[in-house]
Design an enzyme around this catalytic site. Structure first.
Site, PDB file in Angstrom:
ATOM      1  N   LYS A 196       0.852  -1.191   0.000  1.00 33.44           N
ATOM      2  CA  LYS A 196       0.000   0.000   0.000  1.00 33.44           C
ATOM      3  C   LYS A 196       0.884   1.236   0.000  1.00 33.44           C
ATOM      4  CE  LYS A 196      -3.600   2.451   2.505  1.00 33.44           C
ATOM      5  NZ  LYS A 196      -4.649   2.364   3.526  1.00 33.44           N
ATOM      6  N   LYS A 249      -2.271  -1.453  -3.737  1.00 33.15           N
ATOM      7  CA  LYS A 249      -3.132  -0.281  -3.648  1.00 33.15           C
ATOM      8  C   LYS A 249      -2.295   0.982  -3.695  1.00 33.15           C
ATOM      9  CE  LYS A 249      -6.284   1.913  -0.458  1.00 33.15           C
ATOM     10  NZ  LYS A 249      -6.825   1.901   0.882  1.00 33.15           N
TER      11      LYS A 249
END
Ligand code: PBG
Length: 324
Positions: A196, A249
């Site tokens: 992320k 992400k």
């Protein structure tokens, strides 16, 4: 002209193109993020995410039924915590009667087959808007991991199928797995946000939950977008620690990372087509600058082509409409 090979043969009609398409979107690959608020009868559109609503639990349950009937099989829950319940320890995150825990129970009661995934991080509950506990100007790792493990157990107790830690603390997947095992939750999955990145594209999401960091940024825990190899290291460690599904992400500016992760792991890979990616398409479409439906399908297909088995996306309902 004599040609031994004409590549356009396989592009000449919709039937041929469909027959040889390498990437096909299906509803069961989508994860639908839901924003849940206290109260009843509430359905508030998020200004920076047109078409996406923060709903009270009664409306959320109705929405879940609609999603299931469309062929969508998993939801990812985010809750908006009241300001007066926020603190620096994530107290409300552990409340068995908290909005998250009530939401999990209500959705599983009403629609037991729907897969319920839950966000595990402190930011919606944090008076500082950070994903962990703050000491001075630092977001401390180990104390945060303890709370995240308890939070995961609390979600599992309420009936969550998967917990989805989105915090990027070190060692949290191992701690969460141990806590789940220790409490006999041997069927609860972990979908780890393993790679992320600290991204400017989370802006609209933070509007939706009023969870923007009160000071500084998230760069001491979320990854630097300059880095690629680090994503592999993070992901492999999460798998070793017990992640069932890994995630990259954001998605769109990180298609190379999705591919590289996919080539390096043997667990399902998911990608999060995040709020800012949604907002960009919506805004351009509103201006009449691009065709929204076509942009949605192209975007989601590209994310899947890059290697995502699962896609968390605010476009899930639109996509189902477009592919059916
Ligand atoms: C919080 C969290 C964020 C998102 C999912 N979980 C925001 C952040 O890290 O600041 C972003 C989702 C989106 O932008 O759609 N831990």
């Amino acid at each position: 002209m004599y040609l031994q090979r004409r590549n356009r043969i396989l592009r000449q009609s919709p039937a041929i193109r469909a027959m040889v398409a390498e990437t096909i979107l299906t509803p069961s690959n989508f994860i639908v993020p839901l924003f849940i608020d206290e109260g009843s009868g509430i359905k508030t559109e998020i200004p920076s995410m047109p078409g996406i609503y923060r709903m009270s639990l009664d409306n959320t349950v109705k929405e879940v039924k609609e999603l299931w009937n469309m062929g969508l099989k998993s939801v990812l829950l985010f809750i908006k915590c009241k300001d007066e319940l926020k603190d620096n320890k994530g107290t409300e995150a552990l409340n068995p009667q908290g909005l998250m825990q009530r939401s999990i129970r209500a959705i599983k009661d009403a629609w037991p087959d729907m897969l319920v995934m839950t966000d595990v991080a402190l930011d919606p509950f944090s008076s500082y808007g950070h994903d962990g506990i703050v000491e001075g100007s630092e977001i401390v790792n180990d104390a945060t991991v303890e709370v995240l493990a308890q939070m995961s157990v609390s979600h599992a107790e309420a009936g969550a199928d998967f917990v989805a830690p989105s915090d990027m603390m070190d060692g949290r997947i191992g701690a969460i797995r141990a806590a789940l095992e220790g409490n006999n939750f041997t069927k609860t999955g972990i979908m780890s946000y393993s790679a992320k990145y600290a991204s400017s594209f989370y802006g609209p999401f933070r509007d939706a939950l009023d969870s923007a960091p009160g000071f500084g940024d998230k760069k001491t825990y979320q990854m630097d977008y300059a880095n690629r190899r680090e994503a592999i290291r993070e992901t492999l460690m999460d798998i070793e620690e017990g992640a069932d599904i890994v995630m990259v992400k954001p998605a769109l500016a990180y298609l190379d990372i999705i591919r590289e992760v996919k080539d390096n792991v043997d667990v399902p890979v998911s990608a999060y087509n995040i709020s800012g990616e949604y907002a960009m398409i919506k805004a351009a479409a509103k201006m009449g600058w691009l065709n929204e439906d076509k942009a949605i399908l192209e975007t989601l297909t590209a994310i899947k082509r890059a290697g995502a088995d699962l896609i968390a996306t605010y476009f899930a309902k639109d996509a189902v409409r477009l592919i059916s």
